[in-house]
Design a protein around this motif. Structure first.
Motif, PDB file in Angstrom:
ATOM      1  N   MET A   1       0.839  -1.203   0.000  1.00 38.69           N
ATOM      2  CA  MET A   1       0.000   0.000   0.000  1.00 38.69           C
ATOM      3  C   MET A   1       0.875   1.254   0.000  1.00 38.69           C
ATOM      4  N   ASP A   2       0.360   2.289  -0.649  1.00 37.73           N
ATOM      5  CA  ASP A   2       1.040   3.576  -0.748  1.00 37.73           C
ATOM      6  C   ASP A   2       0.084   4.633  -0.211  1.00 37.73           C
ATOM      7  N   VAL A   3       0.532   5.392   0.762  1.00 37.39           N
ATOM      8  CA  VAL A   3      -0.299   6.445   1.343  1.00 37.39           C
ATOM      9  C   VAL A   3       0.281   7.792   0.942  1.00 37.39           C
ATOM     10  N   ARG A   4      -0.573   8.644   0.418  1.00 35.13           N
ATOM     11  CA  ARG A   4      -0.212  10.016   0.061  1.00 35.13           C
ATOM     12  C   ARG A   4      -0.922  10.951   1.023  1.00 35.13           C
ATOM     13  N   VAL A   5      -0.244  12.017   1.407  1.00 35.70           N
ATOM     14  CA  VAL A   5      -0.866  13.031   2.253  1.00 35.70           C
ATOM     15  C   VAL A   5      -0.805  14.375   1.540  1.00 35.70           C
ATOM     16  N   LEU A   6      -1.801  15.190   1.800  1.00 33.90           N
ATOM     17  CA  LEU A   6      -1.797  16.568   1.318  1.00 33.90           C
ATOM     18  C   LEU A   6      -1.666  17.457   2.540  1.00 33.90           C
ATOM     19  N   VAL A   7      -0.644  18.300   2.526  1.00 33.75           N
ATOM     20  CA  VAL A   7      -0.381  19.225   3.624  1.00 33.75           C
ATOM     21  C   VAL A   7      -0.666  20.627   3.103  1.00 33.75           C
ATOM     22  N   LEU A   8      -1.578  21.300   3.775  1.00 36.49           N
ATOM     23  CA  LEU A   8      -2.020  22.633   3.386  1.00 36.49           C
ATOM     24  C   LEU A   8      -1.589  23.626   4.465  1.00 36.49           C
ATOM     25  N   ASP A   9      -0.730  24.545   4.095  1.00 37.24           N
ATOM     26  CA  ASP A   9      -0.209  25.533   5.042  1.00 37.24           C
ATOM     27  C   ASP A   9       0.284  24.890   6.339  1.00 37.24           C
ATOM     28  N   GLY A  10       0.980  23.773   6.192  1.00 34.36           N
ATOM     29  CA  GLY A  10       1.567  23.090   7.340  1.00 34.36           C
ATOM     30  C   GLY A  10       0.661  22.114   8.062  1.00 34.36           C
ATOM     31  N   ASP A  11      -0.639  22.078   7.707  1.00 34.35           N
ATOM     32  CA  ASP A  11      -1.582  21.158   8.362  1.00 34.35           C
ATOM     33  C   ASP A  11      -1.928  20.005   7.432  1.00 34.35           C
ATOM     34  N   LEU A  12      -1.893  18.798   7.957  1.00 33.06           N
ATOM     35  CA  LEU A  12      -2.308  17.647   7.166  1.00 33.06           C
ATOM     36  C   LEU A  12      -3.803  17.773   6.914  1.00 33.06           C
ATOM     37  N   ALA A  13      -4.187  17.870   5.642  1.00 32.18           N
ATOM     38  CA  ALA A  13      -5.585  18.141   5.269  1.00 32.18           C
ATOM     39  C   ALA A  13      -6.305  16.921   4.712  1.00 32.18           C
ATOM     40  N   GLY A  14      -5.565  15.948   4.216  1.00 32.52           N
ATOM     41  CA  GLY A  14      -6.202  14.764   3.646  1.00 32.52           C
ATOM     42  C   GLY A  14      -5.183  13.694   3.358  1.00 32.52           C
ATOM     43  N   TYR A  15      -5.701  12.490   3.116  1.00 26.76           N
ATOM     44  CA  TYR A  15      -4.829  11.371   2.775  1.00 26.76           C
ATOM     45  C   TYR A  15      -5.543  10.449   1.801  1.00 26.76           C
ATOM     46  N   ALA A  16      -4.739   9.690   1.078  1.00 26.55           N
ATOM     47  CA  ALA A  16      -5.267   8.702   0.134  1.00 26.55           C
ATOM     48  C   ALA A  16      -4.435   7.438   0.271  1.00 26.55           C
ATOM     49  N   ILE A  17      -5.106   6.290   0.184  1.00 27.27           N
ATOM     50  CA  ILE A  17      -4.431   5.001   0.275  1.00 27.27           C
ATOM     51  C   ILE A  17      -4.619   4.250  -1.037  1.00 27.27           C
ATOM     52  N   MET A  18      -3.498   3.937  -1.663  1.00 29.82           N
ATOM     53  CA  MET A  18      -3.502   3.165  -2.898  1.00 29.82           C
ATOM     54  C   MET A  18      -3.079   1.732  -2.599  1.00 29.82           C
ATOM     55  N   ALA A  19      -3.718   0.808  -3.298  1.00 30.87           N
ATOM     56  CA  ALA A  19      -3.372  -0.608  -3.182  1.00 30.87           C
ATOM     57  C   ALA A  19      -3.533  -1.226  -4.569  1.00 30.87           C
ATOM     58  N   GLU A  20      -3.784  -2.510  -4.593  1.00 35.06           N
ATOM     59  CA  GLU A  20      -3.933  -3.222  -5.851  1.00 35.06           C
ATOM     60  C   GLU A  20      -5.263  -3.961  -5.866  1.00 35.06           C
ATOM     61  N   PHE A  21      -5.895  -4.003  -7.032  1.00 32.34           N
ATOM     62  CA  PHE A  21      -7.190  -4.650  -7.230  1.00 32.34           C
ATOM     63  C   PHE A  21      -7.094  -5.499  -8.490  1.00 32.34           C
ATOM     64  N   PHE A  22      -7.032  -6.814  -8.329  1.00 31.75           N
ATOM     65  CA  PHE A  22      -6.888  -7.716  -9.467  1.00 31.75           C
ATOM     66  C   PHE A  22      -5.747  -7.293 -10.382  1.00 31.75           C
ATOM     67  N   GLY A  23      -4.627  -6.901  -9.796  1.00 27.64           N
ATOM     68  CA  GLY A  23      -3.447  -6.534 -10.558  1.00 27.64           C
ATOM     69  C   GLY A  23      -3.426  -5.112 -11.083  1.00 27.64           C
ATOM     70  N   HIS A  24      -4.412  -4.305 -10.712  1.00 26.78           N
ATOM     71  CA  HIS A  24      -4.489  -2.914 -11.175  1.00 26.78           C
ATOM     72  C   HIS A  24      -4.451  -1.967  -9.978  1.00 26.78           C
ATOM     73  N   PRO A  25      -3.969  -0.739 -10.190  1.00 28.00           N
ATOM     74  CA  PRO A  25      -3.988   0.251  -9.110  1.00 28.00           C
ATOM     75  C   PRO A  25      -5.431   0.494  -8.641  1.00 28.00           C
ATOM     76  N   PHE A  26      -5.575   0.619  -7.321  1.00 30.14           N
ATOM     77  CA  PHE A  26      -6.898   0.794  -6.728  1.00 30.14           C
ATOM     78  C   PHE A  26      -6.808   1.820  -5.605  1.00 30.14           C
ATOM     79  N   LEU A  27      -7.578   2.874  -5.734  1.00 31.05           N
ATOM     80  CA  LEU A  27      -7.671   3.875  -4.673  1.00 31.05           C
ATOM     81  C   LEU A  27      -8.616   3.319  -3.612  1.00 31.05           C
ATOM     82  N   GLU A  28      -8.036   2.815  -2.532  1.00 28.89           N
ATOM     83  CA  GLU A  28      -8.837   2.167  -1.483  1.00 28.89           C
ATOM     84  C   GLU A  28      -9.576   3.163  -0.605  1.00 28.89           C
ATOM     85  N   ARG A  29      -8.910   4.286  -0.314  1.00 27.00           N
ATOM     86  CA  ARG A  29      -9.523   5.251   0.597  1.00 27.00           C
ATOM     87  C   ARG A  29      -8.977   6.624   0.281  1.00 27.00           C
TER      88      ARG A  29
END
Length: 155
Positions: free
Chosen positions: A43-71
């Motif tokens: 899994m790969d987690v990306r974060v978005l930091v806005l003016d120094g504050d963590l504002a959101g995150y996304a979790i990527m994984a795999e779905f039947f061999g393809h990239p899948f945005l899990e959350r």
């Protein structure tokens, strides 16, 4: 305003968990996010930091061999500020393969609207994950993303 999108590190875990009220109250979500930040199952987690504050995150994984945005999650005080769209654009620009999948509950109108606006199309539905609220699966193909990027640069 400064915006940074980057891979999450273990140092981000507390801020991610503090941002997500479900992770604060449900051990299952807490453990899932913790494992994702640690890179469990690739899994790969990306974060978005806005003016120094963590504002959101996304979790990527795999779905039947393809990239899948899990959350993807935007903190409540950052809603309607383009956080999810920016995270998705970052992921879309960097995924490998010819297609990417994402899912959301049928009741999640905000996410469905975002996906359709970004060119995703419904690919299927699974009943009984959340009783009475089917999970819709969406797909976007690399060709569609490349065409959208090319059109945007021509404007």
């Amino acid at each position: 305003m400064s915006v940074e999108i980057r891979p999450a590190t273990p140092a981000d875990l507390a801020a991610i968990l503090a941002l997500d009220p479900v992770a604060r109250r449900e051990e299952r979500r807490h453990d899932y996010v913790s494992r994702a930040v640690a890179g469990d199952r690739g899994m790969d987690v990306r974060v978005l930091v806005l003016d120094g504050d963590l504002a959101g995150y996304a979790i990527m994984a795999e779905f039947f061999g393809h990239p899948f945005l899990e959350r993807i999650y935007t903190g409540e005080r950052f809603l309607r500020r383009g956080v999810a769209g920016a995270l998705m654009a970052n992921i879309e620009a960097n995924f490998e393969g010819d297609r990417m999948f994402v899912s959301c509950n049928e009741s999640n109108e905000v996410m469905r609207t975002l996906l359709v606006a970004r060119g995703y199309r419904v690919s299927g539905m699974v009943e009984n994950l959340d009783p009475g609220d089917p999970e819709l699966f969406f797909v976007i193909f690399r060709d569609a993303l490349d065409a959208a990027i090319e059109a945007a640069t021509l404007d």
